[in-house]
Scaffold this motif. Structure first.
Motif, mmCIF file in Angstrom:
data_model
loop_
_atom_site.group_PDB
_atom_site.id
_atom_site.type_symbol
_atom_site.label_atom_id
_atom_site.label_comp_id
_atom_site.label_asym_id
_atom_site.label_seq_id
_atom_site.Cartn_x
_atom_site.Cartn_y
_atom_site.Cartn_z
ATOM 1 N N ARG A 72 61.880 35.457 36.504
ATOM 2 C CA ARG A 72 60.988 36.030 37.507
ATOM 3 C C ARG A 72 60.144 37.149 36.905
ATOM 4 N N PRO A 73 58.814 37.036 36.963
ATOM 5 C CA PRO A 73 57.950 37.954 36.220
ATOM 6 C C PRO A 73 57.906 39.342 36.851
ATOM 7 N N PRO A 74 57.606 40.357 36.031
ATOM 8 C CA PRO A 74 57.422 41.695 36.601
ATOM 9 C C PRO A 74 56.381 41.703 37.724
ATOM 10 N N LYS A 75 55.298 40.955 37.533
ATOM 11 C CA LYS A 75 54.303 40.829 38.607
ATOM 12 C C LYS A 75 53.520 39.536 38.436
ATOM 13 N N ILE A 76 52.979 39.072 39.556
ATOM 14 C CA ILE A 76 52.126 37.883 39.580
ATOM 15 C C ILE A 76 50.752 38.330 40.070
ATOM 16 N N VAL A 77 49.776 38.316 39.166
ATOM 17 C CA VAL A 77 48.415 38.729 39.492
ATOM 18 C C VAL A 77 47.581 37.470 39.688
ATOM 19 N N CYS A 78 46.905 37.378 40.815
ATOM 20 C CA CYS A 78 46.133 36.175 41.141
ATOM 21 C C CYS A 78 44.650 36.497 41.228
ATOM 22 N N VAL A 79 43.849 35.491 40.927
ATOM 23 C CA VAL A 79 42.397 35.631 40.946
ATOM 24 C C VAL A 79 41.852 34.709 42.027
ATOM 25 N N GLY A 80 41.140 35.276 42.985
ATOM 26 C CA GLY A 80 40.564 34.488 44.068
ATOM 27 C C GLY A 80 39.122 34.116 43.795
ATOM 28 N N LYS A 81 38.714 32.986 44.338
ATOM 29 C CA LYS A 81 37.315 32.556 44.311
ATOM 30 C C LYS A 81 36.751 32.535 42.892
ATOM 31 N N ASN A 82 37.521 32.003 41.943
ATOM 32 C CA ASN A 82 37.072 32.000 40.554
ATOM 33 C C ASN A 82 36.363 30.710 40.165
ATOM 34 N N TYR A 83 36.280 29.760 41.081
ATOM 35 C CA TYR A 83 35.499 28.538 40.868
ATOM 36 C C TYR A 83 34.415 28.518 41.945
ATOM 37 N N LEU A 84 33.171 28.343 41.529
ATOM 38 C CA LEU A 84 32.038 28.468 42.442
ATOM 39 C C LEU A 84 32.176 27.548 43.645
ATOM 40 N N GLU A 85 32.507 26.282 43.420
ATOM 41 C CA GLU A 85 32.559 25.327 44.533
ATOM 42 C C GLU A 85 33.685 25.659 45.501
ATOM 43 N N HIS A 86 34.771 26.268 45.009
ATOM 44 C CA HIS A 86 35.844 26.695 45.909
ATOM 45 C C HIS A 86 35.364 27.834 46.799
ATOM 46 N N ALA A 87 34.637 28.786 46.228
ATOM 47 C CA ALA A 87 34.096 29.870 47.049
ATOM 48 C C ALA A 87 33.136 29.322 48.099
ATOM 49 N N LYS A 88 32.327 28.335 47.702
ATOM 50 C CA LYS A 88 31.351 27.765 48.639
ATOM 51 C C LYS A 88 32.020 27.002 49.775
ATOM 52 N N GLU A 89 33.162 26.343 49.508
ATOM 53 C CA GLU A 89 33.758 25.498 50.545
ATOM 54 C C GLU A 89 34.272 26.318 51.730
ATOM 55 N N PHE A 90 34.482 27.612 51.542
ATOM 56 C CA PHE A 90 34.883 28.487 52.647
ATOM 57 C C PHE A 90 33.691 29.204 53.270
ATOM 58 N N ASP A 91 32.476 28.882 52.795
ATOM 59 C CA ASP A 91 31.257 29.508 53.320
ATOM 60 C C ASP A 91 31.351 31.027 53.261
ATOM 61 N N GLU A 92 31.896 31.529 52.159
ATOM 62 C CA GLU A 92 32.063 32.965 51.998
ATOM 63 C C GLU A 92 31.168 33.470 50.873
ATOM 64 N N GLU A 93 31.005 34.777 50.814
ATOM 65 C CA GLU A 93 30.162 35.399 49.801
ATOM 66 C C GLU A 93 30.697 35.101 48.406
ATOM 67 N N ILE A 94 29.792 34.807 47.484
ATOM 68 C CA ILE A 94 30.177 34.550 46.099
ATOM 69 C C ILE A 94 30.447 35.891 45.422
#
Length: 283
Positions: A72-94
Protein backbone atom coordinates in the motif's frame (compact mmCIF):
# COMPACT_ATOMS: atom_id res chain seq x y z
CA UNK A 1 11.43 -9.66 -14.73
CA UNK A 2 8.10 -8.43 -13.40
CA UNK A 3 7.20 -7.80 -9.75
CA UNK A 4 4.14 -9.45 -8.23
CA UNK A 5 2.73 -9.97 -4.75
CA UNK A 6 0.65 -13.00 -3.86
CA UNK A 7 -1.45 -14.27 -0.98
CA UNK A 8 -4.47 -13.20 1.03
CA UNK A 9 -5.37 -9.49 1.28
CA UNK A 10 -3.11 -7.75 3.75
CA UNK A 11 -0.76 -10.75 3.94
CA UNK A 12 0.80 -10.71 0.48
CA UNK A 13 4.35 -11.90 -0.14
CA UNK A 14 6.73 -10.58 -2.84
CA UNK A 15 7.47 -12.58 -5.96
CA UNK A 16 8.65 -12.26 -9.54
CA UNK A 17 7.59 -13.44 -12.96
CA UNK A 18 10.61 -14.54 -14.97
CA UNK A 19 11.07 -14.16 -18.71
CA UNK A 20 10.07 -17.80 -19.23
CA UNK A 21 6.80 -17.23 -17.34
CA UNK A 22 7.76 -18.97 -14.10
CA UNK A 23 6.51 -17.34 -10.91
CA UNK A 24 9.00 -17.41 -8.06
CA UNK A 25 8.53 -16.57 -4.38
CA UNK A 26 11.02 -13.84 -3.40
CA UNK A 27 9.98 -13.57 0.26
CA UNK A 28 13.06 -15.43 1.46
CA UNK A 29 15.21 -12.54 0.21
CA UNK A 30 12.93 -9.49 0.34
CA UNK A 31 10.43 -8.41 2.99
CA UNK A 32 8.02 -6.59 0.67
CA UNK A 33 7.87 -4.17 -2.23
CA UNK A 34 7.36 -1.11 -0.05
CA UNK A 35 8.86 2.32 0.54
CA UNK A 36 12.00 0.89 2.15
CA UNK A 37 12.52 -1.59 -0.69
CA UNK A 38 12.52 1.11 -3.36
CA UNK A 39 14.47 3.63 -1.27
CA UNK A 40 17.31 1.22 -0.47
CA UNK A 41 18.04 -0.04 -3.98
CA UNK A 42 15.66 -2.98 -3.89
CA UNK A 43 15.02 -3.01 -7.63
CA UNK A 44 18.73 -3.45 -8.36
CA UNK A 45 19.09 -6.11 -5.66
CA UNK A 46 16.04 -7.98 -6.96
CA UNK A 47 17.41 -7.94 -10.52
CA UNK A 48 20.74 -9.24 -9.27
CA UNK A 49 18.96 -12.07 -7.43
CA UNK A 50 17.02 -12.97 -10.58
CA UNK A 51 20.18 -12.83 -12.70
CA UNK A 52 21.78 -15.23 -10.22
CA UNK A 53 19.01 -17.76 -10.81
CA UNK A 54 16.75 -16.90 -7.84
CA UNK A 55 18.68 -18.98 -5.27
CA UNK A 56 16.35 -20.55 -2.67
CA UNK A 57 13.33 -19.16 -4.51
CA UNK A 58 10.34 -21.50 -4.48
CA UNK A 59 7.60 -21.72 -7.15
CA UNK A 60 4.45 -19.77 -6.35
CA UNK A 61 1.38 -22.05 -6.15
CA UNK A 62 -0.57 -21.81 -9.44
CA UNK A 63 -3.85 -20.83 -7.77
CA UNK A 64 -2.43 -18.14 -5.50
CA UNK A 65 -4.30 -14.84 -5.44
CA UNK A 66 -2.37 -11.90 -6.90
CA UNK A 67 -2.51 -8.73 -4.84
CA UNK A 68 -1.41 -5.26 -5.92
CA UNK A 69 2.22 -5.50 -7.06
CA UNK A 70 3.50 -3.00 -4.49
CA UNK A 71 2.62 -2.64 -0.84
CA UNK A 72 0.00 0.00 0.00
CA UNK A 73 1.65 3.24 -1.18
CA UNK A 74 2.38 6.24 1.03
CA UNK A 75 0.05 8.21 -1.25
CA UNK A 76 -1.87 7.90 -4.51
CA UNK A 77 -1.72 11.09 -6.58
CA UNK A 78 -4.17 11.25 -9.48
CA UNK A 79 -4.34 13.49 -12.53
CA UNK A 80 -7.75 14.56 -13.81
CA UNK A 81 -8.73 15.57 -17.32
CA UNK A 82 -5.33 14.70 -18.79
CA UNK A 83 -6.75 13.50 -22.12
CA UNK A 84 -8.44 16.18 -24.22
CA UNK A 85 -11.35 14.03 -25.42
CA UNK A 86 -12.08 12.89 -21.86
CA UNK A 87 -12.31 16.50 -20.70
CA UNK A 88 -14.59 17.28 -23.64
CA UNK A 89 -16.97 14.37 -22.98
CA UNK A 90 -18.01 15.99 -19.68
CA UNK A 91 -18.53 19.37 -21.39
CA UNK A 92 -16.19 20.94 -18.85
CA UNK A 93 -13.47 23.55 -19.12
CA UNK A 94 -10.20 22.30 -20.59
CA UNK A 95 -7.52 22.69 -17.88
CA UNK A 96 -4.39 24.67 -18.65
CA UNK A 97 -2.41 22.94 -15.89
CA UNK A 98 -2.67 19.39 -14.49
CA UNK A 99 -5.68 18.80 -12.24
CA UNK A 100 -4.42 16.96 -9.14
CA UNK A 101 -6.39 15.05 -6.53
CA UNK A 102 -5.75 12.24 -4.08
CA UNK A 103 -7.24 8.82 -3.49
CA UNK A 104 -7.09 7.43 0.06
CA UNK A 105 -4.58 4.58 0.16
CA UNK A 106 -7.19 2.47 1.98
CA UNK A 107 -8.80 2.08 -1.49
CA UNK A 108 -5.77 -0.01 -2.55
CA UNK A 109 -6.69 -3.44 -3.93
CA UNK A 110 -5.57 -6.28 -6.17
CA UNK A 111 -5.98 -6.70 -9.92
CA UNK A 112 -8.77 -9.28 -9.71
CA UNK A 113 -10.49 -8.33 -6.44
CA UNK A 114 -14.20 -7.57 -6.43
CA UNK A 115 -15.32 -3.94 -6.24
CA UNK A 116 -18.12 -3.39 -3.75
CA UNK A 117 -20.55 -0.67 -4.83
CA UNK A 118 -20.70 1.55 -1.72
CA UNK A 119 -23.87 2.24 0.21
CA UNK A 120 -25.88 4.98 -1.49
CA UNK A 121 -23.96 4.69 -4.75
CA UNK A 122 -25.90 5.36 -7.95
CA UNK A 123 -23.21 6.59 -10.37
CA UNK A 124 -20.30 4.15 -10.15
CA UNK A 125 -17.80 4.69 -12.98
CA UNK A 126 -14.49 3.30 -14.33
CA UNK A 127 -11.29 4.90 -15.70
CA UNK A 128 -8.34 2.91 -17.09
CA UNK A 129 -5.00 4.61 -16.42
CA UNK A 130 -1.26 4.15 -16.72
CA UNK A 131 0.20 4.02 -13.20
CA UNK A 132 3.69 5.25 -12.36
CA UNK A 133 5.50 3.99 -9.24
CA UNK A 134 8.15 6.33 -7.87
CA UNK A 135 11.53 4.73 -7.13
CA UNK A 136 13.28 7.35 -5.02
CA UNK A 137 12.50 10.52 -3.11
CA UNK A 138 11.66 13.22 -5.63
CA UNK A 139 11.52 16.94 -4.86
CA UNK A 140 11.23 19.67 -7.49
CA UNK A 141 12.86 17.51 -10.15
CA UNK A 142 13.50 18.87 -13.64
CA UNK A 143 11.38 17.37 -16.39
CA UNK A 144 14.48 16.13 -18.23
CA UNK A 145 15.47 14.06 -15.18
CA UNK A 146 12.02 12.97 -14.05
CA UNK A 147 11.84 9.53 -15.68
CA UNK A 148 15.01 8.47 -13.87
CA UNK A 149 12.95 8.62 -10.66
CA UNK A 150 10.48 5.96 -11.86
CA UNK A 151 10.70 2.41 -10.49
CA UNK A 152 8.14 0.98 -12.88
CA UNK A 153 4.74 1.09 -14.54
CA UNK A 154 1.48 -0.78 -14.09
CA UNK A 155 -2.23 -0.83 -14.97
CA UNK A 156 -4.61 1.13 -12.74
CA UNK A 157 -8.37 1.60 -12.63
CA UNK A 158 -9.58 4.81 -11.01
CA UNK A 159 -13.06 3.85 -9.86
CA UNK A 160 -15.28 6.84 -9.08
CA UNK A 161 -18.70 7.40 -7.56
CA UNK A 162 -19.72 10.45 -9.58
CA UNK A 163 -22.57 11.52 -7.29
CA UNK A 164 -20.22 11.48 -4.28
CA UNK A 165 -17.57 13.24 -6.36
CA UNK A 166 -19.59 16.02 -7.96
CA UNK A 167 -22.94 16.39 -6.19
CA UNK A 168 -22.05 16.35 -2.50
CA UNK A 169 -19.79 19.42 -2.24
CA UNK A 170 -16.13 19.67 -1.37
CA UNK A 171 -13.28 17.98 -3.15
CA UNK A 172 -13.26 14.90 -5.37
CA UNK A 173 -11.68 12.62 -2.75
CA UNK A 174 -15.13 11.55 -1.44
CA UNK A 175 -16.01 9.98 -4.77
CA UNK A 176 -12.60 8.40 -5.32
CA UNK A 177 -11.71 6.63 -2.08
CA UNK A 178 -14.16 3.84 -1.28
CA UNK A 179 -12.60 0.49 -0.46
CA UNK A 180 -11.49 -1.27 -3.64
CA UNK A 181 -11.53 1.90 -5.77
CA UNK A 182 -7.77 1.71 -6.52
CA UNK A 183 -6.88 -1.68 -8.04
CA UNK A 184 -3.45 -1.97 -9.63
CA UNK A 185 -1.54 -4.79 -11.32
CA UNK A 186 -1.31 -7.56 -12.16
CA UNK A 187 2.42 -6.82 -11.99
CA UNK A 188 4.90 -3.95 -11.89
CA UNK A 189 7.03 -3.68 -15.01
CA UNK A 190 10.45 -2.10 -14.31
CA UNK A 191 10.97 1.26 -15.96
CA UNK A 192 13.95 -0.14 -17.90
CA UNK A 193 11.50 -2.34 -19.82
CA UNK A 194 9.25 0.58 -20.85
CA UNK A 195 11.39 2.78 -23.10
CA UNK A 196 8.57 5.20 -23.93
CA UNK A 197 5.65 5.59 -21.50
CA UNK A 198 3.96 7.82 -24.09
CA UNK A 199 3.75 5.02 -26.66
CA UNK A 200 1.30 2.62 -25.03
CA UNK A 201 -2.24 1.64 -25.93
CA UNK A 202 -4.70 1.50 -23.04
CA UNK A 203 -8.26 0.22 -23.08
CA UNK A 204 -11.27 -0.70 -20.93
CA UNK A 205 -14.14 -3.11 -21.55
CA UNK A 206 -17.41 -3.44 -19.62
CA UNK A 207 -19.14 -6.80 -20.01
CA UNK A 208 -17.00 -7.42 -23.09
CA UNK A 209 -17.91 -4.13 -24.77
CA UNK A 210 -14.99 -1.83 -25.62
CA UNK A 211 -15.62 1.48 -23.84
CA UNK A 212 -12.18 3.13 -23.79
CA UNK A 213 -9.45 2.77 -26.41
CA UNK A 214 -6.65 5.31 -26.35
CA UNK A 215 -2.92 6.00 -26.38
CA UNK A 216 -0.74 7.42 -23.65
CA UNK A 217 0.72 9.69 -26.31
CA UNK A 218 -2.58 11.58 -26.22
CA UNK A 219 -1.92 12.85 -22.68
CA UNK A 220 -1.99 16.63 -22.56
CA UNK A 221 0.71 16.44 -19.88
CA UNK A 222 3.13 13.51 -20.35
CA UNK A 223 4.60 11.40 -17.56
CA UNK A 224 7.90 13.27 -17.23
CA UNK A 225 6.11 16.61 -16.99
CA UNK A 226 3.65 15.25 -14.41
CA UNK A 227 6.42 13.98 -12.13
CA UNK A 228 8.24 17.31 -12.36
CA UNK A 229 5.04 19.29 -11.82
CA UNK A 230 3.76 17.27 -8.86
CA UNK A 231 7.16 17.31 -7.17
CA UNK A 232 6.97 21.13 -7.05
CA UNK A 233 4.08 20.88 -4.62
CA UNK A 234 4.91 17.80 -2.56
CA UNK A 235 7.72 15.32 -2.10
CA UNK A 236 7.13 12.09 -3.96
CA UNK A 237 8.28 9.16 -1.84
CA UNK A 238 9.57 5.75 -2.94
CA UNK A 239 6.52 3.59 -3.59
CA UNK A 240 4.16 6.50 -4.26
CA UNK A 241 1.77 5.93 -7.16
CA UNK A 242 0.78 8.49 -9.78
CA UNK A 243 -2.34 7.69 -11.81
CA UNK A 244 -1.85 9.66 -15.01
CA UNK A 245 -5.41 10.18 -16.29
CA UNK A 246 -7.87 8.38 -18.54
CA UNK A 247 -8.96 8.60 -22.19
CA UNK A 248 -12.53 9.23 -23.32
CA UNK A 249 -15.24 6.61 -22.98
CA UNK A 250 -16.12 6.60 -19.29
CA UNK A 251 -19.71 5.83 -18.32
CA UNK A 252 -20.42 9.31 -17.01
CA UNK A 253 -19.44 10.87 -20.33
CA UNK A 254 -21.93 8.87 -22.39
CA UNK A 255 -25.27 10.27 -23.47
CA UNK A 256 -27.19 8.98 -21.63
CA UNK A 257 -24.68 7.98 -18.92
CA UNK A 258 -24.02 4.27 -18.43
CA UNK A 259 -22.88 3.60 -14.88
CA UNK A 260 -21.86 0.29 -13.32
CA UNK A 261 -24.24 -2.09 -11.56
CA UNK A 262 -23.66 -5.22 -9.48
CA UNK A 263 -22.82 -8.11 -11.78
CA UNK A 264 -20.94 -5.97 -14.30
CA UNK A 265 -17.42 -7.03 -15.27
CA UNK A 266 -14.74 -4.38 -15.89
CA UNK A 267 -11.50 -5.23 -17.74
CA UNK A 268 -8.66 -2.73 -18.09
CA UNK A 269 -5.35 -3.12 -19.90
CA UNK A 270 -2.23 -1.26 -20.95
CA UNK A 271 -0.12 -2.59 -23.82
CA UNK A 272 2.67 -4.80 -22.50
CA UNK A 273 1.77 -4.15 -18.85
CA UNK A 274 -1.04 -6.65 -18.33
CA UNK A 275 -4.75 -6.55 -17.59
CA UNK A 276 -7.04 -6.03 -14.60
CA UNK A 277 -10.45 -7.61 -14.18
CA UNK A 278 -13.03 -6.76 -11.52
CA UNK A 279 -16.57 -7.89 -10.84
CA UNK A 280 -18.91 -5.29 -9.34
CA UNK A 281 -20.87 -6.55 -6.33
CA UNK A 282 -23.53 -5.01 -4.12
CA UNK A 283 -23.14 -4.11 -0.47
Amino acid sequence: MKLIRFGEPGREEPGVILEDGRRVDASGQFHDYDEGFFALGGMEALQAWVDDGCPDGEPIPPGARLGPPVERPPKIVCVGKNYLEHAKEFDEEIPTEPVLFMKANSAWSGPYDEVVRPRGSRKLDYEVELAVVIGRTTRDVAERDALSHVAGYSVFCDYSERAFQKEMGGQWVKGKSSDGFAPMGPWLTPASQVPDPQGLRLWCKVNGEMRQNGWTGDMMHPVAFLISYISRFMSLLPGDVIATGTPAGVGGGMKPPRFLDPGDCVECGVEGLGELKQRIVGT
